[in-house]
Write an enzyme that holds these catalytic residues in place. Structure first.
Site, PDB file in Angstrom:
ATOM      1  N   GLY A  45      17.985  -0.383 -15.435  1.00 10.08           N
ATOM      2  CA  GLY A  45      16.717  -0.213 -16.131  1.00 10.08           C
ATOM      3  C   GLY A  45      16.094  -1.573 -16.388  1.00 10.08           C
ATOM      4  O   GLY A  45      16.808  -2.573 -16.495  1.00 10.08           O
ATOM      5  N   GLN A  50      10.699  -7.845 -19.945  1.00 17.42           N
ATOM      6  CA  GLN A  50      11.807  -8.603 -19.347  1.00 17.42           C
ATOM      7  C   GLN A  50      11.386  -9.436 -18.143  1.00 17.42           C
ATOM      8  O   GLN A  50      12.144 -10.286 -17.677  1.00 17.42           O
ATOM      9  CB  GLN A  50      12.943  -7.664 -18.947  1.00 17.42           C
ATOM     10  CG  GLN A  50      13.611  -7.018 -20.162  1.00 17.42           C
ATOM     11  CD  GLN A  50      14.779  -6.153 -19.735  1.00 17.42           C
ATOM     12  OE1 GLN A  50      14.604  -5.012 -19.340  1.00 17.42           O
ATOM     13  NE2 GLN A  50      15.975  -6.717 -19.779  1.00 17.42           N
ATOM     14  N   CYS A  92      22.576  -5.733 -21.401  1.00 17.26           N
ATOM     15  CA  CYS A  92      21.159  -5.910 -21.123  1.00 17.26           C
ATOM     16  C   CYS A  92      20.984  -7.134 -20.231  1.00 17.26           C
ATOM     17  O   CYS A  92      21.616  -8.160 -20.472  1.00 17.26           O
ATOM     18  CB  CYS A  92      20.412  -6.117 -22.441  1.00 17.26           C
ATOM     19  SG  CYS A  92      18.648  -6.405 -22.229  1.00 17.26           S
ATOM     20  N   LEU A  93      20.128  -7.010 -19.223  1.00 13.19           N
ATOM     21  CA  LEU A  93      19.890  -8.139 -18.310  1.00 13.19           C
ATOM     22  C   LEU A  93      19.339  -9.353 -19.056  1.00 13.19           C
ATOM     23  O   LEU A  93      19.496 -10.481 -18.603  1.00 13.19           O
ATOM     24  CB  LEU A  93      18.910  -7.730 -17.202  1.00 13.19           C
ATOM     25  CG  LEU A  93      19.395  -6.641 -16.234  1.00 13.19           C
ATOM     26  CD1 LEU A  93      18.284  -6.267 -15.267  1.00 13.19           C
ATOM     27  CD2 LEU A  93      20.635  -7.092 -15.476  1.00 13.19           C
ATOM     28  N   HIS A 134      17.269   2.625 -24.472  1.00 11.87           N
ATOM     29  CA  HIS A 134      17.353   1.165 -24.348  1.00 11.87           C
ATOM     30  C   HIS A 134      16.009   0.572 -23.897  1.00 11.87           C
ATOM     31  O   HIS A 134      15.542  -0.429 -24.460  1.00 11.87           O
ATOM     32  CB  HIS A 134      18.470   0.823 -23.354  1.00 11.87           C
ATOM     33  CG  HIS A 134      18.700  -0.646 -23.159  1.00 11.87           C
ATOM     34  ND1 HIS A 134      19.820  -1.300 -23.626  1.00 11.87           N
ATOM     35  CD2 HIS A 134      17.958  -1.588 -22.517  1.00 11.87           C
ATOM     36  CE1 HIS A 134      19.745  -2.585 -23.292  1.00 11.87           C
ATOM     37  NE2 HIS A 134      18.621  -2.787 -22.610  1.00 11.87           N
ATOM     38  N   GLU A 135      15.385   1.217 -22.892  1.00 12.97           N
ATOM     39  CA  GLU A 135      14.124   0.680 -22.362  1.00 12.97           C
ATOM     40  C   GLU A 135      12.961   0.884 -23.338  1.00 12.97           C
ATOM     41  O   GLU A 135      12.108   0.016 -23.484  1.00 12.97           O
ATOM     42  CB  GLU A 135      13.792   1.298 -20.995  1.00 12.97           C
ATOM     43  CG  GLU A 135      14.842   1.054 -19.905  1.00 12.97           C
ATOM     44  CD  GLU A 135      15.343  -0.388 -19.808  1.00 12.97           C
ATOM     45  OE1 GLU A 135      14.559  -1.325 -20.054  1.00 12.97           O
ATOM     46  OE2 GLU A 135      16.529  -0.579 -19.500  1.00 12.97           O
ATOM     47  N   HIS A 138      13.081  -1.737 -25.817  1.00 15.25           N
ATOM     48  CA  HIS A 138      12.487  -2.980 -25.292  1.00 15.25           C
ATOM     49  C   HIS A 138      10.973  -2.997 -25.505  1.00 15.25           C
ATOM     50  O   HIS A 138      10.408  -4.027 -25.881  1.00 15.25           O
ATOM     51  CB  HIS A 138      12.734  -3.107 -23.776  1.00 15.25           C
ATOM     52  CG  HIS A 138      13.990  -3.843 -23.423  1.00 15.25           C
ATOM     53  ND1 HIS A 138      14.243  -5.135 -23.820  1.00 15.25           N
ATOM     54  CD2 HIS A 138      15.061  -3.476 -22.674  1.00 15.25           C
ATOM     55  CE1 HIS A 138      15.420  -5.521 -23.333  1.00 15.25           C
ATOM     56  NE2 HIS A 138      15.937  -4.534 -22.643  1.00 15.25           N
TER      57      HIS A 138
END
Ligand code: NI
Length: 169
Positions: A45, A50, A92-93, A134-135, A138
């Protein structure tokens, strides 16, 4: 085009993103770039902040590129229903190298718009439900570490400051 993933510490990650109003060519390009950047980073995701863009768009593919039909574009997504609970490790990236257990609903129904602006609803279970949460977090300027215990969060923040000082972040 593959964009570098913005890391924890950049204010764009902690600023609520803006509603998408134009479903134009520029948006299509951004969505294509987001998928490309997500696959390059081995993520399931990615949210627009990001890649440094404060707009309410997220892409998800829990099949990791194996199944074309698993590609999901969510513009202006909202959780309209959730139930149950799961507690799994999450990463998380934008916070590379750190993971932690986060409680999320087991089932989530999202209402969003696709890349052309068409509204849809989708129910996700397990990993997909987790990815939706999660997204969407963000897009509201919230990182997964916010959901960890203060002790664990402070430990991660301290380690990141050390990495920053060493020029490794
Ligand atoms: Ni993330």
């Amino acid at each position: 085009m593959i964009h570098p993933i913005v890391k924890y510490g950049d204010p764009v990650l902690e600023t609520p993103a803006k509603v998408v109003q134009e479903f134009d060519e520029e948006l299509q390009k951004m969505v294509a770039d987001m998928f490309e950047s997500m696959y390059a980073a081995n993520g399931v995701g990615l949210a627009a902040p990001q890649i440094g863009i404060g707009r309410r768009v997220a892409v998800i593919d829990v099949s990791n590129g194996k199944n074309q039909e698993a590609k999901i574009v969510c513009a202006n997504p909202e959780i309209i229903h959730f139930e149950g609970e799961q507690r799994e490790e999450e990463g998380c990236l934008s916070v590379p190298g750190f993971r932690g257990h986060v409680a999320r609903p087991l089932y989530v129904t999202v209402r969003a718009q696709d890349a052309s602006g068409k509204e849809f609803e989708m129910r996700g279970e397990g990993l997909l439900a987790r990815a939706f949460c999660h997204e969407i977090d963000h897009l509201n300027g919230i990182l997964f570490i916010t959901h960890l215990s203060m002790l664990k969060r402070d430990l991660i923040k301290r380690k990141i400051s050390k990495l920053k000082k060493a020029g490794d972040w």
